[in-house]
Write a protein that holds these residues in place. Structure first.
Motif, PDB file in Angstrom:
ATOM      1  N   UNK A 131       0.838  -1.206   0.000  1.00  0.00           N
ATOM      2  CA  UNK A 131       0.000   0.000   0.000  1.00  0.00           C
ATOM      3  C   UNK A 131       0.863   1.243   0.000  1.00  0.00           C
ATOM      4  N   UNK A 132       0.248   2.353  -0.375  1.00  0.00           N
ATOM      5  CA  UNK A 132       0.959   3.620  -0.366  1.00  0.00           C
ATOM      6  C   UNK A 132       1.098   4.144   1.062  1.00  0.00           C
ATOM      7  N   UNK A 133       2.114   4.961   1.253  1.00  0.00           N
ATOM      8  CA  UNK A 133       2.291   5.607   2.547  1.00  0.00           C
ATOM      9  C   UNK A 133       1.152   6.591   2.793  1.00  0.00           C
ATOM     10  N   UNK A 134       0.662   6.634   4.031  1.00  0.00           N
ATOM     11  CA  UNK A 134      -0.456   7.524   4.362  1.00  0.00           C
ATOM     12  C   UNK A 134      -0.172   8.278   5.644  1.00  0.00           C
ATOM     13  N   UNK A 135      -0.677   9.496   5.696  1.00  0.00           N
ATOM     14  CA  UNK A 135      -0.528  10.290   6.902  1.00  0.00           C
ATOM     15  C   UNK A 135      -1.465   9.810   7.993  1.00  0.00           C
ATOM     16  N   UNK A 136      -0.978   9.781   9.212  1.00  0.00           N
ATOM     17  CA  UNK A 136      -1.754   9.288  10.344  1.00  0.00           C
ATOM     18  C   UNK A 136      -2.130  10.429  11.282  1.00  0.00           C
ATOM     19  N   UNK A 137      -1.143  11.235  11.663  1.00  0.00           N
ATOM     20  CA  UNK A 137      -1.394  12.306  12.619  1.00  0.00           C
ATOM     21  C   UNK A 137      -0.335  13.385  12.456  1.00  0.00           C
ATOM     22  N   UNK A 138      -0.702  14.621  12.790  1.00  0.00           N
ATOM     23  CA  UNK A 138       0.208  15.746  12.600  1.00  0.00           C
ATOM     24  C   UNK A 138      -0.032  16.786  13.685  1.00  0.00           C
ATOM     25  N   UNK A 139       1.038  17.504  14.027  1.00  0.00           N
ATOM     26  CA  UNK A 139       0.896  18.664  14.901  1.00  0.00           C
ATOM     27  C   UNK A 139       1.919  19.710  14.506  1.00  0.00           C
ATOM     28  N   UNK A 140       1.626  20.965  14.923  1.00  0.00           N
ATOM     29  CA  UNK A 140       2.625  22.013  14.775  1.00  0.00           C
ATOM     30  C   UNK A 140       3.325  22.141  16.115  1.00  0.00           C
ATOM     31  N   UNK A 141       4.636  21.967  16.112  1.00  0.00           N
ATOM     32  CA  UNK A 141       5.398  21.930  17.340  1.00  0.00           C
ATOM     33  C   UNK A 141       5.253  23.224  18.138  1.00  0.00           C
ATOM     34  N   UNK A 142       4.844  23.091  19.374  1.00  0.00           N
ATOM     35  CA  UNK A 142       4.661  24.237  20.245  1.00  0.00           C
ATOM     36  C   UNK A 142       3.306  24.898  20.118  1.00  0.00           C
ATOM     37  N   UNK A 143       2.501  24.448  19.194  1.00  0.00           N
ATOM     38  CA  UNK A 143       1.185  25.032  18.999  1.00  0.00           C
ATOM     39  C   UNK A 143       0.078  24.106  19.447  1.00  0.00           C
ATOM     40  N   UNK A 144      -1.150  24.501  19.146  1.00  0.00           N
ATOM     41  CA  UNK A 144      -2.306  23.710  19.557  1.00  0.00           C
ATOM     42  C   UNK A 144      -2.898  22.883  18.420  1.00  0.00           C
ATOM     43  N   UNK A 145      -2.396  23.070  17.213  1.00  0.00           N
ATOM     44  CA  UNK A 145      -2.955  22.377  16.059  1.00  0.00           C
ATOM     45  C   UNK A 145      -2.568  20.906  16.043  1.00  0.00           C
ATOM     46  N   UNK A 146      -3.592  20.063  15.882  1.00  0.00           N
ATOM     47  CA  UNK A 146      -3.377  18.650  15.599  1.00  0.00           C
ATOM     48  C   UNK A 146      -4.412  18.209  14.578  1.00  0.00           C
ATOM     49  N   UNK A 147      -4.096  17.148  13.859  1.00  0.00           N
ATOM     50  CA  UNK A 147      -5.051  16.586  12.921  1.00  0.00           C
ATOM     51  C   UNK A 147      -4.759  15.097  12.787  1.00  0.00           C
ATOM     52  N   UNK A 148      -5.803  14.350  12.435  1.00  0.00           N
ATOM     53  CA  UNK A 148      -5.681  12.898  12.350  1.00  0.00           C
ATOM     54  C   UNK A 148      -6.383  12.375  11.110  1.00  0.00           C
ATOM     55  N   UNK A 149      -5.867  11.271  10.631  1.00  0.00           N
ATOM     56  CA  UNK A 149      -6.593  10.527   9.602  1.00  0.00           C
ATOM     57  C   UNK A 149      -7.885  10.004  10.238  1.00  0.00           C
ATOM     58  N   UNK A 150      -8.951   9.981   9.452  1.00  0.00           N
ATOM     59  CA  UNK A 150     -10.257   9.603  10.001  1.00  0.00           C
ATOM     60  C   UNK A 150     -10.244   8.225  10.669  1.00  0.00           C
ATOM     61  N   UNK A 151      -9.489   7.286  10.129  1.00  0.00           N
ATOM     62  CA  UNK A 151      -9.541   5.916  10.651  1.00  0.00           C
ATOM     63  C   UNK A 151      -8.899   5.781  12.031  1.00  0.00           C
ATOM     64  N   UNK A 152      -8.129   6.800  12.470  1.00  0.00           N
ATOM     65  CA  UNK A 152      -7.464   6.688  13.772  1.00  0.00           C
ATOM     66  C   UNK A 152      -8.020   7.674  14.795  1.00  0.00           C
ATOM     67  N   UNK A 153      -8.940   8.525  14.374  1.00  0.00           N
ATOM     68  CA  UNK A 153      -9.508   9.502  15.307  1.00  0.00           C
ATOM     69  C   UNK A 153     -10.172   8.795  16.478  1.00  0.00           C
ATOM     70  N   UNK A 154      -9.895   9.276  17.671  1.00  0.00           N
ATOM     71  CA  UNK A 154     -10.451   8.675  18.867  1.00  0.00           C
ATOM     72  C   UNK A 154      -9.643   7.513  19.407  1.00  0.00           C
ATOM     73  N   UNK A 155      -8.683   7.017  18.617  1.00  0.00           N
ATOM     74  CA  UNK A 155      -7.837   5.901  19.068  1.00  0.00           C
ATOM     75  C   UNK A 155      -6.377   6.308  19.220  1.00  0.00           C
ATOM     76  N   UNK A 156      -5.887   7.176  18.353  1.00  0.00           N
ATOM     77  CA  UNK A 156      -4.498   7.612  18.372  1.00  0.00           C
ATOM     78  C   UNK A 156      -4.421   9.044  18.902  1.00  0.00           C
ATOM     79  N   UNK A 157      -3.285   9.355  19.531  1.00  0.00           N
ATOM     80  CA  UNK A 157      -3.069  10.702  20.029  1.00  0.00           C
ATOM     81  C   UNK A 157      -1.620  11.105  19.776  1.00  0.00           C
ATOM     82  N   UNK A 158      -1.423  12.243  19.119  1.00  0.00           N
ATOM     83  CA  UNK A 158      -0.089  12.760  18.843  1.00  0.00           C
ATOM     84  C   UNK A 158       0.239  13.825  19.882  1.00  0.00           C
TER      85      UNK A 158
END
Length: 125
Positions: free
Chosen positions: A43-70
């Motif tokens: 399979x192709x590489x896919x993004x799972x989770x992201x944040x901006x260092x020192x900030x409040x922004x985070x985002x997750x791939x839909x399939x991991x929301x509620x299960x993963x935490x960055x």
């Protein structure tokens, strides 16, 4: 260029948890977009989770929301990915990535220049 070293992968049964860590060679605070990607066999590489260092922004791939935490520990230059309720579909090589950006540019869809060597996560049923 940022050197990134991942750790924490392993084998776990479905429903279990793992915490991945990624140590950066520089202080990323307020300068870098930091993310976790994964790639399953065939399979192709896919993004799972992201944040901006020192900030409040985070985002997750839909399939991991509620299960993963960055999260991060800036004092240790370390990025984490807490993975709970793991499923077989979470199996893959997990990579840490970094890109020097402004906060508003950060997201899973940007091009990341710096990558770690990866850590394997295997979830069995």
């Amino acid at each position: 260029q940022v050197q990134l070293v991942e750790s924490g992968g392993g084998s776990v049964q479905a429903g279990g948890s793992l915490r991945l860590a990624c140590v950066a060679s520089v202080n990323t605070y307020s300068k870098y977009c930091m993310a976790w990607f994964r790639q399953a066999p065939g399979k192709e590489r896919e993004g799972v989770a992201v944040l901006f260092s020192g900030g409040s922004f985070t985002d997750y791939q839909d399939t991991v929301k509620g299960r993963f935490s960055i999260s991060e520990d800036n004092a240790k230059n370390t990025l984490y990915l807490q993975m709970n309720s793991l499923t077989v579909e979470d199996t893959g090589m997990y990579y840490c990535a970094a890109e020097k950006t402004r906060g508003w540019e950060c997201g899973l869809g940007i091009d990341f220049d710096d990558w770690g060597q990866g850590t394997q996560v295997t979830v069995s049923s």
